[in-house]
Motif scaffolding. Structure first.
Motif, PDB file in Angstrom:
ATOM      1  N   THR A   1       0.904  -0.851  -0.154  1.00  0.00           N
ATOM      2  CA  THR A   1       0.035  -0.101   0.167  1.00  0.00           C
ATOM      3  C   THR A   1       0.890   1.095   0.132  1.00  0.00           C
ATOM      4  N   THR A   2       0.610   2.214  -0.724  1.00  0.00           N
ATOM      5  CA  THR A   2       1.359   3.352  -1.021  1.00  0.00           C
ATOM      6  C   THR A   2       0.707   4.491   0.059  1.00  0.00           C
ATOM      7  N   LEU A   3       1.601   4.887   1.154  1.00  0.00           N
ATOM      8  CA  LEU A   3       1.408   5.888   2.100  1.00  0.00           C
ATOM      9  C   LEU A   3       2.343   6.746   2.278  1.00  0.00           C
ATOM     10  N   ALA A   4       1.911   7.954   2.718  1.00  0.00           N
ATOM     11  CA  ALA A   4       2.638   9.104   2.993  1.00  0.00           C
ATOM     12  C   ALA A   4       3.660   9.250   3.973  1.00  0.00           C
ATOM     13  N   SER A   5       3.277   8.386   5.035  1.00  0.00           N
ATOM     14  CA  SER A   5       4.013   8.676   6.242  1.00  0.00           C
ATOM     15  C   SER A   5       3.910   7.561   7.091  1.00  0.00           C
ATOM     16  N   VAL A   6       4.911   7.450   8.277  1.00  0.00           N
ATOM     17  CA  VAL A   6       5.033   6.285   9.287  1.00  0.00           C
ATOM     18  C   VAL A   6       3.521   6.518  10.048  1.00  0.00           C
ATOM     19  N   HIS A   7       3.225   7.637  10.164  1.00  0.00           N
ATOM     20  CA  HIS A   7       1.814   7.841  10.888  1.00  0.00           C
ATOM     21  C   HIS A   7       0.789   7.004  10.206  1.00  0.00           C
ATOM     22  N   GLU A   8       0.655   7.272   8.837  1.00  0.00           N
ATOM     23  CA  GLU A   8      -0.243   6.623   8.266  1.00  0.00           C
ATOM     24  C   GLU A   8       0.038   4.928   8.167  1.00  0.00           C
ATOM     25  N   VAL A   9       1.078   4.656   8.076  1.00  0.00           N
ATOM     26  CA  VAL A   9       1.557   3.103   8.494  1.00  0.00           C
ATOM     27  C   VAL A   9       0.846   2.479   9.708  1.00  0.00           C
ATOM     28  N   ILE A  10       1.142   3.327  10.818  1.00  0.00           N
ATOM     29  CA  ILE A  10       0.389   2.909  12.233  1.00  0.00           C
ATOM     30  C   ILE A  10      -0.998   2.857  12.193  1.00  0.00           C
ATOM     31  N   ASP A  11      -1.684   3.801  11.629  1.00  0.00           N
ATOM     32  CA  ASP A  11      -3.087   3.837  11.473  1.00  0.00           C
ATOM     33  C   ASP A  11      -3.491   2.510  10.430  1.00  0.00           C
ATOM     34  N   GLU A  12      -2.765   2.546   9.358  1.00  0.00           N
ATOM     35  CA  GLU A  12      -2.993   0.957   8.747  1.00  0.00           C
ATOM     36  C   GLU A  12      -2.941  -0.029   9.595  1.00  0.00           C
ATOM     37  N   ALA A  13      -1.780  -0.331  10.157  1.00  0.00           N
ATOM     38  CA  ALA A  13      -1.639  -1.314  11.011  1.00  0.00           C
ATOM     39  C   ALA A  13      -2.688  -1.893  12.212  1.00  0.00           C
ATOM     40  N   ARG A  14      -3.128  -0.512  12.744  1.00  0.00           N
ATOM     41  CA  ARG A  14      -4.273  -0.474  13.767  1.00  0.00           C
ATOM     42  C   ARG A  14      -5.385  -1.057  13.185  1.00  0.00           C
ATOM     43  N   LYS A  15      -5.794  -0.603  11.832  1.00  0.00           N
ATOM     44  CA  LYS A  15      -6.939  -1.001  11.432  1.00  0.00           C
ATOM     45  C   LYS A  15      -7.210  -2.277  11.039  1.00  0.00           C
ATOM     46  N   LEU A  16      -6.058  -2.947  10.458  1.00  0.00           N
ATOM     47  CA  LEU A  16      -6.015  -4.183  10.173  1.00  0.00           C
ATOM     48  C   LEU A  16      -5.893  -5.167  11.555  1.00  0.00           C
ATOM     49  N   THR A  17      -5.210  -4.695  12.406  1.00  0.00           N
ATOM     50  CA  THR A  17      -5.203  -5.647  13.772  1.00  0.00           C
ATOM     51  C   THR A  17      -6.589  -5.842  14.392  1.00  0.00           C
ATOM     52  N   PHE A  18      -7.332  -4.645  14.201  1.00  0.00           N
ATOM     53  CA  PHE A  18      -8.624  -4.505  14.740  1.00  0.00           C
ATOM     54  C   PHE A  18      -9.804  -5.161  14.151  1.00  0.00           C
ATOM     55  N   ASP A  19      -9.426  -5.290  12.881  1.00  0.00           N
ATOM     56  CA  ASP A  19     -10.298  -5.977  11.999  1.00  0.00           C
ATOM     57  C   ASP A  19     -10.017  -7.555  12.313  1.00  0.00           C
ATOM     58  N   LEU A  20      -8.889  -7.901  12.387  1.00  0.00           N
ATOM     59  CA  LEU A  20      -8.656  -9.453  12.880  1.00  0.00           C
ATOM     60  C   LEU A  20      -9.324  -9.635  14.231  1.00  0.00           C
ATOM     61  N   PHE A  21      -9.013  -8.791  15.237  1.00  0.00           N
ATOM     62  CA  PHE A  21      -9.557  -8.710  16.585  1.00  0.00           C
ATOM     63  C   PHE A  21     -11.049  -9.051  16.550  1.00  0.00           C
ATOM     64  N   TYR A  22     -11.912  -8.295  15.732  1.00  0.00           N
ATOM     65  CA  TYR A  22     -13.316  -8.575  15.664  1.00  0.00           C
ATOM     66  C   TYR A  22     -13.526  -9.884  15.154  1.00  0.00           C
ATOM     67  N   GLY A  23     -12.818 -10.623  14.508  1.00  0.00           N
ATOM     68  CA  GLY A  23     -12.945 -11.766  13.527  1.00  0.00           C
ATOM     69  C   GLY A  23     -12.449 -12.952  14.521  1.00  0.00           C
ATOM     70  N   SER A  24     -12.013 -12.705  15.758  1.00  0.00           N
ATOM     71  CA  SER A  24     -11.213 -13.641  16.516  1.00  0.00           C
ATOM     72  C   SER A  24     -12.231 -14.307  17.307  1.00  0.00           C
ATOM     73  N   PRO A  25     -12.011 -15.585  17.858  1.00  0.00           N
ATOM     74  CA  PRO A  25     -12.970 -16.437  18.554  1.00  0.00           C
ATOM     75  C   PRO A  25     -13.117 -15.485  20.051  1.00  0.00           C
ATOM     76  N   THR A  26     -14.519 -15.572  20.475  1.00  0.00           N
ATOM     77  CA  THR A  26     -14.913 -15.071  21.514  1.00  0.00           C
ATOM     78  C   THR A  26     -14.253 -15.563  22.913  1.00  0.00           C
ATOM     79  N   VAL A  27     -13.861 -16.874  23.016  1.00  0.00           N
ATOM     80  CA  VAL A  27     -13.505 -17.802  24.043  1.00  0.00           C
ATOM     81  C   VAL A  27     -12.095 -18.227  23.984  1.00  0.00           C
ATOM     82  N   GLY A  28     -11.203 -18.352  24.489  1.00  0.00           N
ATOM     83  CA  GLY A  28      -9.983 -18.638  24.534  1.00  0.00           C
ATOM     84  C   GLY A  28      -8.984 -17.725  24.517  1.00  0.00           C
ATOM     85  N   ARG A  29      -7.797 -18.105  24.068  1.00  0.00           N
ATOM     86  CA  ARG A  29      -6.433 -17.084  23.916  1.00  0.00           C
ATOM     87  C   ARG A  29      -5.956 -17.138  22.501  1.00  0.00           C
TER      88      ARG A  29
END
Length: 82
Positions: A21-49
């Motif tokens: 993905t083409t991004l202008a700054s490290v701040h945008e990289v951090i924002d994108e990583a956070r979005k992707l990680t939280f998307d994975l979180f919402y799709g993760s199992p609700t019980v377990g680790r």
């Protein structure tokens, strides 16, 4: 603008980003990583680790940013998941 690659791991599957993905700054990289990680979180199992991770690489393959979440959930004795 530089291109960054976001590799993710949801505890079950590892995805290596070959497109980037083409991004202008490290701040945008951090924002994108956070979005992707939280998307994975919402799709993760609700019980377990599980550990959810996103690693952002630059075009040379160097790590620019890494985000990891340790997620655990458990039910109480009165929970009915039926």
């Amino acid at each position: 603008m530089p291109r960054y690659f976001f590799d993710t791991d949801d505890g079950d599957r590892v995805y290596r980003d070959d497109d980037g993905t083409t991004l202008a700054s490290v701040h945008e990289v951090i924002d994108e990583a956070r979005k992707l990680t939280f998307d994975l979180f919402y799709g993760s199992p609700t019980v377990g680790r599980t550990i959810i991770a996103c690693v952002a690489r630059d075009e040379a393959g160097g790590i620019v940013y890494r985000l990891m979440m340790d997620v655990s959930g458990e039910t109480g004795p009165r929970a009915d998941l039926g």
